[in-house]
Design a protein around this motif. Structure first.
Motif, PDB file in Angstrom:
ATOM      1  N   SER A   1       3.641   0.621  10.592  1.00 17.77           N
ATOM      2  CA  SER A   1       4.647   0.093   9.661  1.00 17.77           C
ATOM      3  C   SER A   1       5.977  -0.141  10.365  1.00 17.77           C
ATOM      4  O   SER A   1       6.634  -1.170  10.157  1.00 17.77           O
ATOM      5  N   TYR A   2       6.374   0.789  11.200  1.00 25.89           N
ATOM      6  CA  TYR A   2       7.637   0.671  11.931  1.00 25.89           C
ATOM      7  C   TYR A   2       7.604  -0.516  12.902  1.00 25.89           C
ATOM      8  O   TYR A   2       8.562  -1.285  12.975  1.00 25.89           O
ATOM      9  N   ALA A   3       6.503  -0.659  13.630  1.00 27.08           N
ATOM     10  CA  ALA A   3       6.394  -1.755  14.596  1.00 27.08           C
ATOM     11  C   ALA A   3       6.415  -3.118  13.892  1.00 27.08           C
ATOM     12  O   ALA A   3       7.118  -4.036  14.323  1.00 27.08           O
TER      13      ALA A   3
ATOM     14  N   LEU B   1       0.821  -1.209   0.000  1.00 25.90           N
ATOM     15  CA  LEU B   1       0.000   0.000   0.000  1.00 25.90           C
ATOM     16  C   LEU B   1       0.857   1.262   0.000  1.00 25.90           C
ATOM     17  O   LEU B   1       0.520   2.248  -0.655  1.00 25.90           O
ATOM     18  N   VAL B   2       1.964   1.232   0.700  1.00 24.49           N
ATOM     19  CA  VAL B   2       2.879   2.375   0.700  1.00 24.49           C
ATOM     20  C   VAL B   2       3.558   2.499  -0.661  1.00 24.49           C
ATOM     21  O   VAL B   2       3.685   3.592  -1.222  1.00 24.49           O
ATOM     22  N   ALA B   3       3.985   1.375  -1.232  1.00 20.81           N
ATOM     23  CA  ALA B   3       4.677   1.400  -2.521  1.00 20.81           C
ATOM     24  C   ALA B   3       3.781   1.919  -3.643  1.00 20.81           C
ATOM     25  O   ALA B   3       4.258   2.608  -4.554  1.00 20.81           O
ATOM     26  N   PHE B   4       2.492   1.598  -3.599  1.00 22.60           N
ATOM     27  CA  PHE B   4       1.567   2.049  -4.635  1.00 22.60           C
ATOM     28  C   PHE B   4       0.948   3.412  -4.326  1.00 22.60           C
ATOM     29  O   PHE B   4       0.108   3.886  -5.089  1.00 22.60           O
TER      30      PHE B   4
ATOM     31  N   HIS C   1       3.791   9.548   5.940  1.00 18.27           N
ATOM     32  CA  HIS C   1       3.839  10.816   6.664  1.00 18.27           C
ATOM     33  C   HIS C   1       2.736  10.883   7.718  1.00 18.27           C
ATOM     34  O   HIS C   1       2.817  11.686   8.646  1.00 18.27           O
ATOM     35  N   ASN C   2       1.722  10.035   7.568  1.00 18.03           N
ATOM     36  CA  ASN C   2       0.690   9.889   8.588  1.00 18.03           C
ATOM     37  C   ASN C   2       1.332   9.158   9.776  1.00 18.03           C
ATOM     38  O   ASN C   2       1.879   8.071   9.618  1.00 18.03           O
ATOM     39  N   GLN C   3       1.260   9.738  10.955  1.00 14.72           N
ATOM     40  CA  GLN C   3       1.935   9.192  12.130  1.00 14.72           C
ATOM     41  C   GLN C   3       1.432   7.794  12.499  1.00 14.72           C
ATOM     42  O   GLN C   3       2.221   6.928  12.868  1.00 14.72           O
TER      43      GLN C   3
END
Length: 96
Positions: free
Chosen positions: A45-47, A28-31, A37-39
């Protein structure tokens, strides 16, 4: 002994779902469907990356370059399913 069986099964299942959700979020991020930028999206994603990357990195190091296709999550899910069946049915089940 059934509680241990249930706990191991649940841990493996949750980790497999974490891998799948991590894959979907990365797509979803790649497309460009969701933005890091949404916290909230960034934190999720980070977790998930911190949880799944230690298991995926050694597999990625062993695989040859496939031209942008990452099959390491598939290999990890297959390996986890094998370990789950091996531990639960071949080790714990005879002890019950």
């Amino acid at each position: 002994m059934q509680a241990l069986y249930f706990l191991i099964d649940t841990v493996f299942t949750l980790y497999i779902w974490a891998i799948i959700i991590s894959i979907v979020i990365s797509w979803l991020v790649a497309f460009g469907i969701i933005n890091t930028h949404n916290q909230f999206v960034y934190n999720i994603s980070y977790a998930l990356n911190r949880i799944t990357e230690p298991a995926l990195r050694p597999i990625r190091n062993l695989l040859p370059d496939l031209g942008g296709i990452d099959i390491s999550p598939i290999i990890l899910i297959i390996a986890l399913q094998f370990l789950k069946v091996f531990i639960l049915h071949d080790i714990l089940l005879p002890l019950m």
